[in-house]
Write a protein that holds these residues in place. Sequence first.
Motif, PDB file in Angstrom:
ATOM      1  N   GLY A  54     -42.907  23.755  -5.442  1.00  0.00           N
ATOM      2  CA  GLY A  54     -41.827  24.434  -4.775  1.00  0.00           C
ATOM      3  C   GLY A  54     -42.444  25.601  -4.051  1.00  0.00           C
ATOM      4  N   ALA A  55     -43.302  25.485  -4.013  1.00  0.00           N
ATOM      5  CA  ALA A  55     -44.476  27.049  -3.506  1.00  0.00           C
ATOM      6  C   ALA A  55     -44.342  26.818  -2.140  1.00  0.00           C
ATOM      7  N   PHE A  56     -44.251  26.004  -1.778  1.00  0.00           N
ATOM      8  CA  PHE A  56     -44.305  25.771   0.092  1.00  0.00           C
ATOM      9  C   PHE A  56     -42.466  25.976   0.802  1.00  0.00           C
ATOM     10  N   LEU A  57     -41.737  25.758  -0.139  1.00  0.00           N
ATOM     11  CA  LEU A  57     -40.442  25.885  -0.278  1.00  0.00           C
ATOM     12  C   LEU A  57     -40.419  27.584   1.146  1.00  0.00           C
ATOM     13  N   ALA A  58     -40.747  28.642   0.216  1.00  0.00           N
ATOM     14  CA  ALA A  58     -40.959  29.959   0.531  1.00  0.00           C
ATOM     15  C   ALA A  58     -41.825  30.803   1.241  1.00  0.00           C
ATOM     16  N   GLU A  59     -41.126  30.954   2.846  1.00  0.00           N
ATOM     17  CA  GLU A  59     -41.322  31.414   4.418  1.00  0.00           C
ATOM     18  C   GLU A  59     -43.006  32.159   4.476  1.00  0.00           C
ATOM     19  N   GLY A  60     -42.595  32.890   3.317  1.00  0.00           N
ATOM     20  CA  GLY A  60     -43.649  33.605   3.112  1.00  0.00           C
ATOM     21  C   GLY A  60     -44.884  33.218   2.437  1.00  0.00           C
ATOM     22  N   ASN A  61     -44.583  31.941   1.980  1.00  0.00           N
ATOM     23  CA  ASN A  61     -46.195  31.440   1.117  1.00  0.00           C
ATOM     24  C   ASN A  61     -46.884  30.773   2.453  1.00  0.00           C
ATOM     25  N   ARG A  62     -45.599  30.013   3.142  1.00  0.00           N
ATOM     26  CA  ARG A  62     -45.433  29.565   4.304  1.00  0.00           C
ATOM     27  C   ARG A  62     -46.834  29.889   4.655  1.00  0.00           C
ATOM     28  N   ASP A  63     -45.982  31.812   5.794  1.00  0.00           N
ATOM     29  CA  ASP A  63     -46.662  32.460   6.327  1.00  0.00           C
ATOM     30  C   ASP A  63     -48.486  32.518   5.772  1.00  0.00           C
ATOM     31  N   THR A  64     -48.909  32.460   4.566  1.00  0.00           N
ATOM     32  CA  THR A  64     -49.535  32.640   3.330  1.00  0.00           C
ATOM     33  C   THR A  64     -50.840  32.159   4.715  1.00  0.00           C
ATOM     34  N   ILE A  65     -50.548  30.883   3.611  1.00  0.00           N
ATOM     35  CA  ILE A  65     -50.786  29.463   3.599  1.00  0.00           C
ATOM     36  C   ILE A  65     -51.621  28.751   5.640  1.00  0.00           C
ATOM     37  N   SER A  66     -50.968  29.597   6.103  1.00  0.00           N
ATOM     38  CA  SER A  66     -51.213  29.303   7.465  1.00  0.00           C
ATOM     39  C   SER A  66     -52.426  30.033   7.795  1.00  0.00           C
TER      40      SER A  66
ATOM     41  N   THR B  53     -33.625  18.154  -0.261  1.00  0.00           N
ATOM     42  CA  THR B  53     -34.086  19.064   0.480  1.00  0.00           C
ATOM     43  C   THR B  53     -35.248  20.136   0.426  1.00  0.00           C
ATOM     44  N   ARG B  54     -36.514  19.897  -0.070  1.00  0.00           N
ATOM     45  CA  ARG B  54     -37.539  20.130  -0.069  1.00  0.00           C
ATOM     46  C   ARG B  54     -38.159  19.249   1.582  1.00  0.00           C
ATOM     47  N   VAL B  55     -37.872  18.148   1.693  1.00  0.00           N
ATOM     48  CA  VAL B  55     -38.871  16.965   2.761  1.00  0.00           C
ATOM     49  C   VAL B  55     -39.155  17.563   4.372  1.00  0.00           C
ATOM     50  N   PRO B  56     -37.624  18.473   4.603  1.00  0.00           N
ATOM     51  CA  PRO B  56     -38.291  18.831   5.734  1.00  0.00           C
ATOM     52  C   PRO B  56     -38.955  19.865   6.191  1.00  0.00           C
ATOM     53  N   VAL B  57     -38.803  21.146   4.822  1.00  0.00           N
ATOM     54  CA  VAL B  57     -39.787  21.858   4.747  1.00  0.00           C
ATOM     55  C   VAL B  57     -41.287  21.375   4.449  1.00  0.00           C
ATOM     56  N   TYR B  58     -41.506  20.518   3.786  1.00  0.00           N
ATOM     57  CA  TYR B  58     -42.913  19.669   3.791  1.00  0.00           C
ATOM     58  C   TYR B  58     -43.442  19.516   5.540  1.00  0.00           C
ATOM     59  N   GLU B  59     -42.559  18.561   5.549  1.00  0.00           N
ATOM     60  CA  GLU B  59     -42.458  18.499   7.396  1.00  0.00           C
ATOM     61  C   GLU B  59     -43.348  19.617   8.096  1.00  0.00           C
TER      62      GLU B  59
ATOM     63  N   LEU C 112     -33.344  11.593 -12.124  1.00  0.00           N
ATOM     64  CA  LEU C 112     -33.353  10.988 -10.943  1.00  0.00           C
ATOM     65  C   LEU C 112     -32.070  11.497  -9.895  1.00  0.00           C
ATOM     66  N   ALA C 113     -31.056  11.577 -10.479  1.00  0.00           N
ATOM     67  CA  ALA C 113     -30.393  12.544  -9.182  1.00  0.00           C
ATOM     68  C   ALA C 113     -30.216  13.163  -8.673  1.00  0.00           C
ATOM     69  N   THR C 114     -32.029  14.333 -10.154  1.00  0.00           N
ATOM     70  CA  THR C 114     -32.324  15.905  -9.583  1.00  0.00           C
ATOM     71  C   THR C 114     -33.234  15.871  -8.618  1.00  0.00           C
ATOM     72  N   LEU C 115     -34.067  14.331  -8.662  1.00  0.00           N
ATOM     73  CA  LEU C 115     -35.309  14.509  -8.293  1.00  0.00           C
ATOM     74  C   LEU C 115     -35.154  13.854  -6.775  1.00  0.00           C
ATOM     75  N   THR C 116     -33.669  13.140  -6.500  1.00  0.00           N
ATOM     76  CA  THR C 116     -33.239  13.077  -5.186  1.00  0.00           C
ATOM     77  C   THR C 116     -32.550  13.977  -4.698  1.00  0.00           C
ATOM     78  N   GLU C 117     -32.057  14.942  -5.000  1.00  0.00           N
ATOM     79  CA  GLU C 117     -31.472  15.988  -4.513  1.00  0.00           C
ATOM     80  C   GLU C 117     -32.997  16.937  -3.884  1.00  0.00           C
ATOM     81  N   ILE C 118     -33.434  17.214  -5.254  1.00  0.00           N
ATOM     82  CA  ILE C 118     -35.002  18.399  -4.927  1.00  0.00           C
ATOM     83  C   ILE C 118     -35.764  17.238  -3.617  1.00  0.00           C
ATOM     84  N   TYR C 119     -35.941  16.548  -3.700  1.00  0.00           N
ATOM     85  CA  TYR C 119     -36.500  15.226  -2.585  1.00  0.00           C
ATOM     86  C   TYR C 119     -35.757  15.617  -0.711  1.00  0.00           C
TER      87      TYR C 119
END
Length: 178
Positions: free
Chosen positions: A83-95, A138-144, A129-136
Motif C-alpha cells: 500500500g505504500a505507493f498509493l500515497a501521493e506523498g510517498n510517490r513524490d518522495t520516491i520520485s 484499485t491499486r493497479v492504476p496507481v502502480y502503473e 480472494l474477493a478482497t484481493l481482487t478488489e485491492i488489485y
Amino acid sequence: MKLKKTVVMVGMMGAGKTAVGRAVAAKLGVPFLDSDAEIEAASNMTIAEIFARDGEAFFRKKEAQVIDRLLENEICVLSTGGGAFLAEGNRDTISEKGVALWLDADLDLLWERVRHKDTRPLLRTPDPLATLTEIYNTRVPVYELAELSVKANPDFAIEDMADRVIDALGQRPDVLEG
C-alpha cells in the motif's frame, strides 16, 4: 554496474518485492532494505499487530516516515509494503530521491502466493480472494504510475526476475550505469 539511485520496489502483496529485491541488491552489490521490516523493528510489533492495535491510518503515517528516512540513507534496493505507493506523498518522495519499479504480477499469481498466509492483515476477511481482487483492481492504476515496471512470470525463478529487473534498470543510465 553502479547503481546511481535507490530502486524502490512497489507492487501488490505477493508480487515478490522482497525476494526479487534481495536478489537484485545482491547482484548489484548494494544493501537491501525492507520498509515493513524496518517498521516492525522500530515498533517491536508485526505489521498485523500494528494494524490491529493502531489501525491502517496510523500505520500508513509511520510507513511514510520510514520510507522518507530510508531514502535519505545510502543508495540501495528498498522493498515497500503493497500500500505504500498509493500515497501521493510517498510517490513524490520516491520520485525525488529514487526510482519506483513496479513488479507487475497478475491476480492469479498473487492469489497463489498469498492464499495460504495469515500474515496479510488486509486479507483477514470472509472472502480473501474477493478482497484481493478488489485491492488489485484499485491499486493497479496507481502502480502503473511507477517509472519502471517488470512483468512477473510464474515460470521464472527469483534470480531470473532479478535479471529482468536489472535489465529494466539498465535502460535508465540515470539509475544504473554500466
